[in-house]
Design an enzyme around this catalytic site. Sequence first.
Site, PDB file in Angstrom:
ATOM      1  N   ASP A   8       0.864  -1.179   0.000  1.00 46.60           N
ATOM      2  CA  ASP A   8       0.000   0.000   0.000  1.00 46.60           C
ATOM      3  C   ASP A   8       0.902   1.231   0.000  1.00 46.60           C
ATOM      4  O   ASP A   8       1.763   1.375   0.882  1.00 46.60           O
ATOM      5  CB  ASP A   8      -0.896   0.023   1.241  1.00 46.60           C
ATOM      6  CG  ASP A   8      -2.025  -0.996   1.148  1.00 46.60           C
ATOM      7  OD1 ASP A   8      -2.090  -1.723   0.138  1.00 46.60           O
ATOM      8  OD2 ASP A   8      -2.829  -1.063   2.097  1.00 46.60           O
ATOM      9  N   ASP A 129     -15.797  -3.963  -1.677  1.00 44.67           N
ATOM     10  CA  ASP A 129     -15.617  -3.794  -0.243  1.00 44.67           C
ATOM     11  C   ASP A 129     -16.975  -3.891   0.439  1.00 44.67           C
ATOM     12  O   ASP A 129     -17.918  -3.204   0.045  1.00 44.67           O
ATOM     13  CB  ASP A 129     -14.970  -2.444   0.062  1.00 44.67           C
ATOM     14  CG  ASP A 129     -13.636  -2.276  -0.650  1.00 44.67           C
ATOM     15  OD1 ASP A 129     -12.941  -3.292  -0.817  1.00 44.67           O
ATOM     16  OD2 ASP A 129     -13.295  -1.145  -1.044  1.00 44.67           O
TER      17      ASP A 129
END
Length: 239
Positions: A8, A129
Amino acid sequence: MKVIPAIDLLDGQVVRLHKGNYEEVTIYNDNPLDEARKFKAAGFEHIHIVDLNGAKEGKFINLEHIKIITQELGISVQTGGGIRSYDDASMLLEKGVSNIICSSMAVKNKESWLSVLDSYGGRAILGMDLKDGKVAYSGWLETLDQTLVEFLQPMIDRGLQTVLSTDISKDGTLEGPNLELYKNLKSQFPNLNFIASGGVSDSSDLEALEQQELYGVVVGRAYYENKLTLDDMLKYHTP
């Protein structure tokens, strides 16, 4: 099962967020290439990179880092964060990214997302998500008032093959993945390839996901917090 190491990126640094909160950031490495080099040396040929600046700002702040990783190491990268339009998706794929992951775009710019599926097929991954069983978007701040079938079926009809699904309540927590969620998703949509993301804490979680015959799993914080070694991850990895 494909085990996919995660990087990330925030402001050019390798970080992790806790439950997607930009105020709760842990920095692990200020050199993304060095981190990716470790994965390559261990035997991983495909990694997962999220541009957290892109996800928040809609601009590809970390694209140069991704390009350097793909060019210097010769590994394939699936990336997401900040992809808002067909042109964004096309540009990334033309820059050498192997797969793009789109989340908010699939909700906010659905026709463009369907066009991406038309053009790029299996190279386009849906980032789904989930928050309390509903699709979350816009940095997980909003949820969609649709059933999963209503949400996914039009995409399946246009060629969607792979879904990277995150249970937000598990992301970055090391509490274990939501096994029941992935079991239900596989049962409901048997023709989709599901990649699990969020909550993996140790080898037993990888074993449990492998037993469910999931297509893949993204591993991030467990590796960075030394809960899993690269060798541990390789034991469950099928290229």
